[in-house]
Design a protein around this motif. Structure first.
Motif: not given
Length: 413
Positions: A79, A101-105, A108, A111-114
Motif C-alpha cells: 500500500q 500489478a496494482g490499482r490507483l484510487a 490518486r 495505490w494498492t497492489s492487486t
C-alpha cells in the motif's frame, strides 16, 4: 573598486575606517560586490553566493511494508499513500524485474497492489507524487516477504519425462491434509496434446487424481502444471511448488484376465498380440475384479503373506516378473512353483494373477517374461469373471472403475 563604485556602495567620503579598508583588502570587497549586484537586480541575497533557496514539495509519501522490513507478510498487499499531494506513479518489482500489478484510487491519494506477493522474496518500491504547486516528491524503498512457517508438498506420478501406458492417471498425494480443496485444485492444471477434457477427483484430503473420460490416445503429450507456491491448503499451511511435469503416452496396450477361462489376452494398438494361460485367486482369496493399472515393475521381488494380513501362508523371496496392480498387494507375476498343468485350469493363488515362469527370472521365453517385456507402467489389466467385487478405485490406480459422471462429482471445482 572605482570611485563611482565606492559612491554607489556607500564607502566613499570617509565612510570606512582603516580597519574596514584593511578588511576590504583581505577579501570583503567580494561580498560587497555581491551585495551590490543584488541591489542592482532588486533581488534578495541568500547565503554567501546569493542563490535563492530551493523549494521543497510538501507531498508526503508513505509505503507499507516499511522500508527495510525483513519479514513482511506475503498475504498482505503493498500500500502506497500520499498526504498533501497526488500520486503520479507507483512501481513494485521483484528481484527478477517483474512488476506487481496494482490499482490507483480515483483521487490518486493511494495505490494498492492487486497481484499476490511471493514468500521469501525481495521487492523494490518506487513512488512519485506531486503537490499543489506541481513540486515532485519521491520514495524509493524495499522490503522482503517472510517464508511460511508451515508448508505442504505434493508428490506426483508419473515421473517427469516418462513414457507410460494409456491408463496412467495423474495421481497426486499431499504430505498434509488439504482443507481448502478448491484453492489447491485451482492451482493444479493438467493439459493434453492433442487436447481432451481432463477432470480432477478427490479420493481424500491427501489424494487428488486427474484423468480424461476415456483412456489416453497413444502419443498424447501431457503436462502437469503445479502452481502451489503460497497457496493456503489448510489454515496457515502453504504450498511450496511451482513447476511443470511432462510425460508421454506410449503405444496403446490393454489386457483382460478372464478367470473363468484362466486366460490373459493382450491387445496392442487395436490388435490381439498374445494370449497366455494364467492362475487366478482361489475361492477363499479371489482376485479383485475391475480395471487395474500397472504402477510398478520388478524383475524379481519378495512376497510375504504377513505383509498383506494373511499370516504365515507363504514367503517367496524371488517372485519373478512382478507387476503391481493394487496398493493392497495384487500383482500379475511369474510363478515357477505351481505345476504346469495348473495354468489355464485352476485358480489357486492368494489373489494375484500368475503366469508360467522359471526360477531366477532369466528365461526370456516364458509367458511371464514375454508379458513383462511387452508391458509398461500405466498399462491397464482388467480382471473379469473372478467372482469378487470390483476393486476400490482408490486401491492403486483404479480410477477407470468410476463412471465419468461419478468421477467429475469428486472434483472441488
Amino acid at each position: 573598486m572605482t570611485a563611482q563604485d565606492q559612491q554607489e556602495c556607500g564607502v566613499a567620503g570617509g565612510g570606512m575606517s582603516r580597519r574596514g579598508v584593511l578588511a576590504g583588502l583581505l577579501g570583503a570587497p567580494v561580498l560587497l560586490v555581491a551585495a551590490c549586484d543584488s541591489a542592482r537586480s532588486g533581488g534578495t541575497a541568500s547565503g554567501a553566493g546569493g542563490a535563492a533557496a530551493p523549494r521543497t514539495s510538501i507531498a508526503a509519501i508513505t509505503v507499507s511494508p516499511a522500508d527495510g522490513t525483513a519479514d513482511a507478510p506475503f498475504t498482505a498487499p503493498v500500500q502506497v499513500g500520499v498526504a498533501s499531494g497526488t500520486l503520479a506513479s507507483v512501481t513494485v518489482t521483484d528481484a527478477a524485474g517483474r512488476q506487481i500489478a496494482g490499482r490507483l484510487a480515483p483521487d490518486r491519494a493511494s495505490w494498492t497492489s492487486t497481484t499476490a506477493l511471493s514468500s521469501a522474496t525481495r521487492y523494490v518500491v518506487a513512488a512519485v507524487a506531486v503537490d499543489k504547486n506541481k513540486l515532485q516528491a519521491n520514495a524509493d524503498t524495499s522490503f522482503t516477504t517472510a517464508a511460511p512457517a508451515h508448508t505442504f508438498v505434493a508428490y506426483f506420478t508419473p515421473e517427469n519425462g516418462s513414457t507410460v501406458g494409456v491408463g496412467m492417471p495423474v495421481s497426486i498425494t499431499f504430505n498434509t491434509p488439504v482443507t481448502d480443496r478448491k484453492a489447491v485444485q485451482q492451482a493444479i492444471t493438467v493439459l493434453a496434446d492433442p487436447g481432451v477434457e481432463i477432470a480432477g477427483h478427490w479420493y481424500s484430503s491427501t489424494r487428488l487424481d486427474f484423468r480424461p473420460e476415456q483412456y489416453w490416445a497413444k502419443g498424447t503429450r501431457v503436462t502437469l502444471q503445479l502452481r502451489l507456491k503460497d497457496v493456503e491448503g489448510a489454515t496457515g499451511v502453504y504450498g511450496t511448488q511451482a513447476k511443470d511435469v511432462h510425460f508421454t503416452i506410449g503405444r496403446s496396450q490393454t489386457s483382460v484376465a478372464d478367470l473363468s477361462a484362466d486366460t490373459l489376452t493382450v491387445t496392442t494398438d487395436g490388435q490381439v498380440t498374445a494370449t497366455y494361460q494364467v492362475i487366478g485367486g482361489a475361492p477363499q482369496h479371489r482376485t479383485w475384479a475391475g480395471k487395474m493399472v500397472i504402477s510398478e515393475q520388478f524383475q524379481q521381488t519378495k512376497m510375504d503373506s504377513t505383509t498383506v494380513g494373511l499370516g504365515d501362508e507363504y514367503s517367496i523371496p524371488d517372485v519373478p516378473h512382478a507387476q503391481r496392480l493394487t496398493a493392497s498387494g495384487t500383482f500379475v507375476h511369474g510363478n515357477y512353483w505351481s505345476a504346469p498343468a495348473a495354468f489355464g485350469n485352476a485358480n489357486t493363488s492368494h489373489g494375484c494373477v500368475a503366469l508360467r515362469d522359471v526360477q531366477g527370472a532369466d528365461d526370456p521365453g516364458t509367458d511371464a517374461a514375454k508379458f513383462f517385456r511387452s508391458s509398461m507402467v500405466g498399462d491397464v489389466v482388467e480382471v473379469v469373471n473372478s467372482g469378487d467385487r470390483t476393486v476400490d478405485p482408490a486401491n492403486g490406480l483404479g480410477d477407470w472403475n468410476l463412471s465419468w459422471a461419478d468421477w467429475k462429482a469428486g472434483s472441488a471445482l
